[in-house]
Design a protein around this motif. Structure first.
Motif, PDB file in Angstrom:
ATOM      1  N   ARG A 107       0.825  -1.185   0.000  1.00 37.42           N
ATOM      2  CA  ARG A 107       0.000   0.000   0.000  1.00 37.42           C
ATOM      3  C   ARG A 107       0.869   1.248   0.000  1.00 37.42           C
ATOM      4  NH1 ARG A 107      -2.812  -0.568   4.596  1.00 37.42           N
ATOM      5  NH2 ARG A 107      -4.390  -1.810   3.572  1.00 37.42           N
ATOM      6  N   LYS A 108       0.661   2.124  -0.982  1.00 37.04           N
ATOM      7  CA  LYS A 108       1.419   3.368  -1.062  1.00 37.04           C
ATOM      8  C   LYS A 108       0.644   4.485  -0.384  1.00 37.04           C
ATOM      9  CE  LYS A 108       3.727   2.289  -5.442  1.00 37.04           C
ATOM     10  NZ  LYS A 108       3.925   2.723  -6.844  1.00 37.04           N
ATOM     11  N   SER A 109       1.383   5.382   0.275  1.00 36.02           N
ATOM     12  CA  SER A 109       0.733   6.501   0.953  1.00 36.02           C
ATOM     13  C   SER A 109       0.409   7.632  -0.006  1.00 36.02           C
ATOM     14  CB  SER A 109       1.626   7.011   2.085  1.00 36.02           C
ATOM     15  OG  SER A 109       2.894   7.407   1.585  1.00 36.02           O
ATOM     16  N   LEU A 110       1.117   7.696  -1.136  1.00 34.96           N
ATOM     17  CA  LEU A 110       0.850   8.692  -2.171  1.00 34.96           C
ATOM     18  C   LEU A 110       0.815   7.972  -3.504  1.00 34.96           C
ATOM     19  CD1 LEU A 110       0.511  11.654  -3.042  1.00 34.96           C
ATOM     20  CD2 LEU A 110       3.005  11.801  -3.191  1.00 34.96           C
ATOM     21  N   GLU A 111      -0.334   7.991  -4.157  1.00 40.57           N
ATOM     22  CA  GLU A 111      -0.509   7.206  -5.380  1.00 40.57           C
ATOM     23  C   GLU A 111      -1.072   8.068  -6.501  1.00 40.57           C
ATOM     24  OE1 GLU A 111      -3.117   4.160  -3.815  1.00 40.57           O
ATOM     25  OE2 GLU A 111      -1.494   2.708  -3.982  1.00 40.57           O
ATOM     26  N   ARG A 112      -0.624   7.788  -7.715  1.00 41.25           N
ATOM     27  CA  ARG A 112      -1.190   8.400  -8.907  1.00 41.25           C
ATOM     28  C   ARG A 112      -2.074   7.380  -9.610  1.00 41.25           C
ATOM     29  NH1 ARG A 112       3.653  11.045  -8.612  1.00 41.25           N
ATOM     30  NH2 ARG A 112       3.550  13.298  -8.960  1.00 41.25           N
ATOM     31  N   SER A 113      -3.233   7.825 -10.012  1.00 43.04           N
ATOM     32  CA  SER A 113      -4.150   6.927 -10.690  1.00 43.04           C
ATOM     33  C   SER A 113      -3.650   6.620 -12.098  1.00 43.04           C
ATOM     34  CB  SER A 113      -5.544   7.555 -10.756  1.00 43.04           C
ATOM     35  OG  SER A 113      -6.394   6.779 -11.566  1.00 43.04           O
ATOM     36  N   GLN A 114      -3.705   5.351 -12.484  1.00 45.68           N
ATOM     37  CA  GLN A 114      -3.371   4.935 -13.839  1.00 45.68           C
ATOM     38  C   GLN A 114      -4.616   4.825 -14.716  1.00 45.68           C
ATOM     39  OE1 GLN A 114      -0.407   4.287 -15.219  1.00 45.68           O
ATOM     40  NE2 GLN A 114       0.954   4.395 -13.465  1.00 45.68           N
ATOM     41  N   VAL A 115      -5.800   4.986 -14.121  1.00 52.52           N
ATOM     42  CA  VAL A 115      -7.027   4.723 -14.868  1.00 52.52           C
ATOM     43  C   VAL A 115      -7.914   5.950 -15.028  1.00 52.52           C
ATOM     44  CG1 VAL A 115      -7.052   2.295 -14.247  1.00 52.52           C
ATOM     45  CG2 VAL A 115      -8.217   3.933 -12.771  1.00 52.52           C
ATOM     46  N   ALA A 117      -8.976   9.765 -16.145  1.00 53.32           N
ATOM     47  CA  ALA A 117      -8.595  10.654 -17.242  1.00 53.32           C
ATOM     48  C   ALA A 117      -7.835  11.869 -16.732  1.00 53.32           C
ATOM     49  CB  ALA A 117      -9.844  11.091 -18.007  1.00 53.32           C
ATOM     50  N   ALA A 118      -8.201  12.374 -15.569  1.00 56.23           N
ATOM     51  CA  ALA A 118      -7.527  13.534 -14.989  1.00 56.23           C
ATOM     52  C   ALA A 118      -6.243  13.101 -14.287  1.00 56.23           C
ATOM     53  CB  ALA A 118      -8.451  14.249 -14.018  1.00 56.23           C
ATOM     54  N   ASN A 119      -5.318  14.041 -14.141  1.00 55.22           N
ATOM     55  CA  ASN A 119      -4.038  13.797 -13.467  1.00 55.22           C
ATOM     56  C   ASN A 119      -4.251  13.934 -11.963  1.00 55.22           C
ATOM     57  OD1 ASN A 119      -1.393  13.533 -12.691  1.00 55.22           O
ATOM     58  ND2 ASN A 119      -0.632  15.285 -13.836  1.00 55.22           N
ATOM     59  N   VAL A 120      -4.618  12.832 -11.326  1.00 55.22           N
ATOM     60  CA  VAL A 120      -5.010  12.836  -9.917  1.00 55.22           C
ATOM     61  C   VAL A 120      -4.033  12.001  -9.107  1.00 55.22           C
ATOM     62  CG1 VAL A 120      -6.843  12.294  -8.267  1.00 55.22           C
ATOM     63  CG2 VAL A 120      -7.435  13.070 -10.564  1.00 55.22           C
ATOM     64  N   SER A 121      -3.590  12.562  -7.980  1.00 57.37           N
ATOM     65  CA  SER A 121      -2.828  11.783  -7.005  1.00 57.37           C
ATOM     66  C   SER A 121      -3.592  11.791  -5.691  1.00 57.37           C
ATOM     67  CB  SER A 121      -1.420  12.358  -6.811  1.00 57.37           C
ATOM     68  OG  SER A 121      -1.466  13.702  -6.391  1.00 57.37           O
TER      69      SER A 121
END
Length: 744
Positions: A107-115, A117-121
């Motif tokens: 489990r990462k404490s800071l993650e970027r979504s790969q799925v 459309a927006a650039n969301v962490s």
């Protein structure tokens, strides 16, 4: 299972794909299990859960048995007869002692979504605990996407920036309801205790049209702890060498099968006077804050209903100025320069959602919020009072077009803001209101491509009638590689005095050059934001690595320019006449050095210029170059939940252009540019059990302090006094300690 499914669907999302099975895998404490295996029985069709425990796997009517497995847990086989959303809790295997170790590793404490459309962490609760995190403004020290600066040398308040622009160009929302805006821009983030927050989502680029038209550079959304999932009791106690003390406690009670309630209490105080740079002024204000919130959650998943009701009251007091200032005897005199900022806030918000039980992809929701913000303040002889009453309502309908590859959200939005604002004796009171409609279309093939196209039409009594377009696109050309594009327009009314309160702590005259507009005589701010981003995950020496690069540009069609170059004795506000832009480049590399040992690094380059009366100039107090590194290490969890956690953050800031002071006498001048400098923060946490832990940490360990933080500190009532030219910490080294205790 049906009840849990509907409840989570209401709280999180409303659309699933008919050609896929989507869902979420949790442990017994409702925490996500990333990396869990998902496969159809007796086939090679498989998937795995993401960092938030979610998954998507292709569906075919020929497949009836879905197998879910995770190391240290009992594997389960689910009967699936139709495409639907699945929420599944796994039970630990008997005798398993690797359960917690595997979970914490993945489990990462800071993650970027790969799925998305927006650039969301997403910043999870583990990331929020890496620093003292007394309030939201102090929770971004370990996040490379957000820059944290001090706004002035008096109040100790922190200003956040994204893509090189200050927080007014960010939309800050609480569970997707606008929260920090208008009167609360200067200090609003310090009014949100960090322990109340479950997670924070950071979106780069123009945000979704569903939440409004004001977002320019991005959106920060924080999710509060949910009563239905919260633990019965939580306690956090904190103290620092700066004489700041805090106490946070949460009480949670499940009242029935449908009702749950939480009571959040927060108090902080700064009791001693500190002057580490010996300039005769307090480095941090004497302060007191009481913050109370009662949160209710109702869930009737069988019928498809869920709702949240929040009641909150906050009282905050700050006293700053010269060490010998006594408000009882020195207020509005020349005995000693001083300032008091007293704020009261009352917030009531509700969210009501309904998912159609026979159509889980279709839902309707209503958000409402009433906010009252009253600030009474003075800075020497200057007074600034603002009383804002606001109402917000948003009706959202979600459904599909033919199939759930094609989704849409549509709705109506109403806002009302009444400002009673006084600068010295000048009345700037006004009333703003708007009505808008929006439509957002999403295509997502649940694999390698998604696009979100949104638009809204609003009619505002001061901004006029206008259209707001937004677009976000994602494409995955190969494994672990993600390209994103975004573009969007934002429009807002600049609250020039509330957003620039640091200027009251100076002798500058605040002059508005009336351009015939309807907001302080100024026109509304209009800006376009464009961005491109690329993320690539790859193995390096058999460990996971991630490379990120993104570039964003903001072009202003109009801007309420704050000019500190014309003269050190005044600040000018006027409409943009020429160009104003902000270019932001960020390159980031994240690497898992070894098990439980991770490094996060980033380099940021900013090119930000505006046309002032003196010509095209760099934006003041903005470093062109920044470098960031975060090291995080955790030991294995041993029997009883014992563990050590270590965290270290390094920030290097390049030189910054400073406001013009060249016409002052030499002793009251500053350089054209600040020197570059470095800051170091660290924290050590010892977990003694699953219910008790203690932490110690330090900020600004290298003890870097800005020289000449306050111009004219020897003559604060003179013409050269200015406490707003701050590029580095005023307070030196600060160390803290605290404990956290839970009853589960």
């Amino acid at each position: 299972m049906r009840k849990i499914f509907l409840m989570l669907l209401l709280c999180i999302s409303f659309a699933q794909a008919q050609e896929t099975i989507s869902g979420k895998v949790l442990d017994e404490q409702n925490l996500p299990l990333p990396g869990a295996g998902i496969n159809w029985l007796n086939t090679t069709i498989s998937a795995s859960t993401l960092g938030d425990g979610t998954f998507t796997i292709p569906y075919s009517s020929e497949n009836k048995k879905l197998v879910i497995s995770y190391l240290g847990y009992v594997s389960d086989t689910l009967d699936i007869s139709s495409p639907k959303y699945v929420t599944h809790k796994m039970k630990p295997a008997k005798g398993s002692e690797l359960k917690e170790v595997v979970l914490d590793k993945t489990r990462k404490s800071l993650e970027r979504s790969q799925v998305k459309a927006a650039n969301v962490s997403n910043m999870g609760s583990k990331e929020l605990l890496k620093a003292a995190c007394c309030n939201i403004a102090e929770s971004f020290e370990t996040n490379p996407s957000i820059d944290v600066n001090f706004s002035d040398a008096l109040t100790g308040s922190r200003q956040i920036k994204m893509l090189g622009l200050t927080s007014p160009y960010l939309m800050i929302t609480e569970e997707n309801i606008p929260a920090v805006r208008g009167a609360s821009q200067a200090y609003g983030l310090s009014f949100i205790p960090g322990t109340w927050v479950e997670s924070i989502q950071i979106t780069k680029g123009a945000g979704p049209v569903v939440n409004g038209y004001e977002s320019v550079t991005g959106q920060i959304n924080y999710e509060l702890l949910k009563p239905i999932n919260d633990i019965p009791f939580f306690l956090n106690a904190y103290g620092s060498t700066g004489s700041r003390f805090e106490l946070n406690t949460h009480f949670n009670k499940k009242l029935s099968d449908k009702w749950s309630s939480s009571l959040f209490l927060h108090g902080n105080t700064t009791v001693n006077k500190n002057d580490m740079n010996n300039d005769g002024f307090l480095d941090n204000p004497l302060a007191k804050q009481i913050n109370v919130m009662n949160r209710w959650q109702y869930t009737d998943a069988e019928k498809g209903w869920v709702s949240f009701i929040n009641f909150r009251y906050m009282h905050d007091e700050k006293q700053t100025g010269e060490l010998d200032f006594d408000p009882d005897t020195d207020k509005f005199t020349t005995n000693h320069w001083g300032s008091e900022i007293n704020t009261d806030k009352l917030d009531v918000s509700t969210k009501l959602g309904y998912v159609f039980p026979d159509m889980p992809y279709q839902s309707i929701g209503l958000q409402t919020a009433f906010n009252w913000h009253k600030q009474e303040s003075y800075f020497g002889f200057k007074t600034y009072d603002i009383n804002q009453k606001s109402f917000y309502s948003n009706l959202i309908f979600n459904s599909i077009i033919n199939n759930t590859l094609n989704k849409f959200a549509a709705g109506l939005n109403v806002t009302y803001d009444n400002y009673g604002e006084y600068v010295n004796t000048v009345d700037y009171s006004r009333t703003d209101n708007s009505v808008g409609a929006f439509l957002e279309y999403t295509y997502d093939n649940a694999n390698d491509f998604s696009i979100v196209l949104g638009g809204r039409f609003d009619v505002h009594n001061r901004l006029g009638a206008f259209v707001t377009p937004r677009m976000h696109l994602r494409y995955n050309p190969w494994e672990k590689g993600t390209f994103r594009l975004s573009a969007g327009r934002g429009k807002r009314a600049a609250n020039i005095f509330a957003e620039n309160q640091s200027l009251f702590g100076s002798s500058r005259a605040l002059n508005v050059i009336n351009g015939g507009g309807k907001i302080y005589g100024l026109d509304p701010e209009i800006a376009w934001n464009y961005g491109i981003s690329f993320i690539q995950g790859f193995p390096l020496f058999n460990k996971n690595a991630e490379f990120v690069v993104d570039f964003y540009r903001t072009d202003f069609q109009n801007q309420a320019v704050v000019d500190l170059y014309a003269s050190p004795q005044q600040a000018l506000f006027y409409n943009l006449d020429g160009k104003s832009y902000a270019n932001s480049l960020q390159v980031e590399l994240n690497y898992e050095i070894t098990m439980h040992f991770n490094i996060r690094t980033a380099y940021k380059y900013y090119d930000i210029k505006t046309q002032y009366t003196t010509g095209m100039e760099e934006r003041p107090l903005q470093a062109k170059h920044r470098f960031f590194t975060n090291l995080a290490y955790e030991t294995h969890i041993v029997e009883g939940g014992k563990q050590w956690k270590f965290d270290f953050t390094y920030n290097w800031m390049g030189r910054q252009k400073l406001p013009y002071t060249g016409s002052n006498p030499e002793e009251y001048q500053m350089r054209d540019y600040s020197p570059s400098f470095s800051l170091m923060n660290a924290q050590i946490t010892r977990t003694f059990s699953s219910v008790f832990e203690a932490y110690v940490g330090g900020e600004n360990i290298g003890n870097y302090q800005q020289k000449k933080a306050i111009l004219g500190n020897d003559d604060p009532f003179g013409p050269y006094f200015d406490s707003s030219i701050i590029y580095a910490p005023v307070f030196g080294q600060m160390y803290y300690a605290g404990i956290r205790f839970k009853i589960k």
